[in-house]
Enzyme design. Sequence first.
Site, PDB file in Angstrom:
ATOM      1  N   TYR A 452       6.921  60.366 -48.541  1.00 42.63           N
ATOM      2  CA  TYR A 452       5.817  61.132 -47.976  1.00 42.63           C
ATOM      3  C   TYR A 452       4.556  60.265 -47.914  1.00 42.63           C
ATOM      4  CZ  TYR A 452       2.765  65.012 -46.810  1.00 42.63           C
ATOM      5  OH  TYR A 452       1.875  65.835 -46.168  1.00 42.63           O
ATOM      6  N   SER A 532       6.640  65.815 -41.616  1.00 40.28           N
ATOM      7  CA  SER A 532       5.209  65.968 -41.419  1.00 40.28           C
ATOM      8  C   SER A 532       4.516  64.609 -41.555  1.00 40.28           C
ATOM      9  CB  SER A 532       4.655  67.011 -42.398  1.00 40.28           C
ATOM     10  OG  SER A 532       3.390  67.461 -42.007  1.00 40.28           O
ATOM     11  N   ASP A 616       5.792  75.123 -33.777  1.00 40.14           N
ATOM     12  CA  ASP A 616       5.053  74.461 -34.857  1.00 40.14           C
ATOM     13  C   ASP A 616       3.593  74.340 -34.438  1.00 40.14           C
ATOM     14  OD1 ASP A 616       3.990  72.859 -36.825  1.00 40.14           O
ATOM     15  OD2 ASP A 616       5.668  71.451 -36.871  1.00 40.14           O
TER      16      ASP A 616
END
Length: 690
Positions: A452, A532, A616
């Site tokens: 991430y 993301s 989204d």
Amino acid sequence: MKYPETKKGDSKSTYFGTEILDPYRWLEDDQSKDTKDWVKAQNEVTNQYLNQIDYRNTIAKKLKGLWDYEKVGASFQEGNETYYYKNNGVQNHSVLYRKREVGDDEVFLDPNSFSKDGTKSLSQISFTKDGSLAAYSISEGGSDWRKVVVIDTQTKEQIGDTLVDIKFSQLSWKGNEGFYYSSYDKPKGSELSSKTDQHKVYYHKIGTKQRQDLKIYGFTAEEKHRYIYATVTKDNRYLILTPRVSTSGNKLFLKDLQNEATPLLTVLDHCDSDTYLLDNNETHLFLYTNLNAPNGKIVMVDAKNPTPENWMDLIPETEYVLTPSKGAGFIFAEYMTDAICSIKQYQYDGALVRTIDLPGKGSTTPISGKENQKLLYYSFTNYMTPNSIYEFDPTSGISSLYWQPKIDFNSSDYTSEQVFYRSKDGTKIPMIITYKKGLKRHGKNPTMLYGYGGFNISLTPAFSVVNAVWLDLGGIYAVPNLRGGGEYGKNWHISGTQRQKQNVFDDFIAAAEYLIEKQYTASEFLAISGRSNGGLLVGTTMTQRPDLMKVALPGVGVLDMLRYHTFTAGAGWAYDYGTAEDSEAMFNYLLGYSPVHNVKNNKIYPATLITTADHDDRVVPAHSYKFAAELQQKQTGENPVLIRIDVNAGHGEGKPISLQMQEWADIYGFTLFNMGYKELPAEVHEKIKG
């Protein structure tokens, strides 16, 4: 591969004298027929490819079989009642139950009844202090926009109208009279992609119409506060406001609700820290802050003079990152040591009570509860251990197992090891590698490297059915704690932001090189995964080092770094990324790694399965659409480039389990197939079949 034709437009933008072509900008229009036709055509090609992978159904069966066990959340008290969440197995959403003194516990709220297909979900619920009323929010199709319903908790009947168009909000009650919430003006045009960057706080009085709601804060354009959260203290004495310009750092204001005529009192007038109220005792405020304390500390101050020069350290900063909670009249300080949790218990005068013995090395939910509770509950997990609930006695300090899941997964068959490796600039990075015991390091193990690296978010060890299936398929699961996260405090976060963002990619690349060097795997058996901001990580890594991995799995990724801030609340991410409009230097830096702008002709990119959703409204799907179009046009060689687009789904929150299982069966099938597995190993197939 024969891909759908993606037409090129003539859109362009000029930044500091540099013209940037944007031929696929038309895909940003989610309402156009051309975009919808393109989505349909891409899904048809993707499904056609995936359908040739016979063992995809076998993986789906295994996912469903392992997922189908009872899951229970930690109990929490509201008024005189005790509640908890439970999922019987493969219910799309967990059900909120209320305990009964006699007889079976009752269903209090079942999100599975909101819609037949599971696309409506419970987002959050907030109770009044006496527990007699509750306000809960509903997400539809995974959207960040919410509806809010108020009910009487005894009759479960709705009170008043349903509130609509609420986004990124807390629901904080002021007595039983009403509650505070936050939202943006509903955008004109597309709800999916239109910009929403001026958050506002409202007060809703029970029994009145939403159009009558009182405007509290955020209605001037002097400075755009993209996120503003409102919280009422437990005694209903103070309203606390935390306006944010970006995802990190906040101002802090308070208002004495005993005298509505009093103005907001400023605690902090800048966004140079993350500071919030932990608790109060009448006029004594207990604040968490990382102001001049990058690892965090607890301070105490009187509400009449709350500015920083009057703060007194209660729990000082240490070398470890602090995350506090409270319950039963104590403060619990969770510290992170190389992403592993430890917890200390303190009195409200700052005296240390004890270090709490935890069940093992891993992660816990906060030990928290109401001030008058005698027992508290928390859950414990790591990559091999499913969530188990523990009962904690704050007087004795003893934790005892309260509930343990019955799952067909034997944790003792697996091992997790933490290693440390050096990144490009010599920085030491921790990584936890999990695999089945007895695994041999011969360089041929299918390996999933997940990362991430952003927004001060820490990746701590946690069990996942999805990861457990990967392990049982013979795979290795590796998670490095990259810069940009919060594992080592604010400085660790900042070292992976804006013009230091390349550090994050270098950390991830070095993790892959470590796994290959130590013969856990090889490039032909390595997949990289992230969602993301992690999707950005994957997109950048695969364009900078396409030789390093066989499979790339960018999920709901931020992939167009020149235009991300022009959609929805994307401008709020500028603390981490900067924007192309900030300066010429920032523009050039973003252009240098933006995945959409760094796909080159005649390059062999890894087999790529991009995943996104057509609804989204956080990271709009146009990021993924444009990246797929660039890759499909420029890919050389035989590695497929596919995009899998969920319909009537969002960024991921509230996604029904049925859709999650389908998605991961496709991802694992695609990954193994492109690593050369034309069929699953016989022992794995027989185990699933049995």
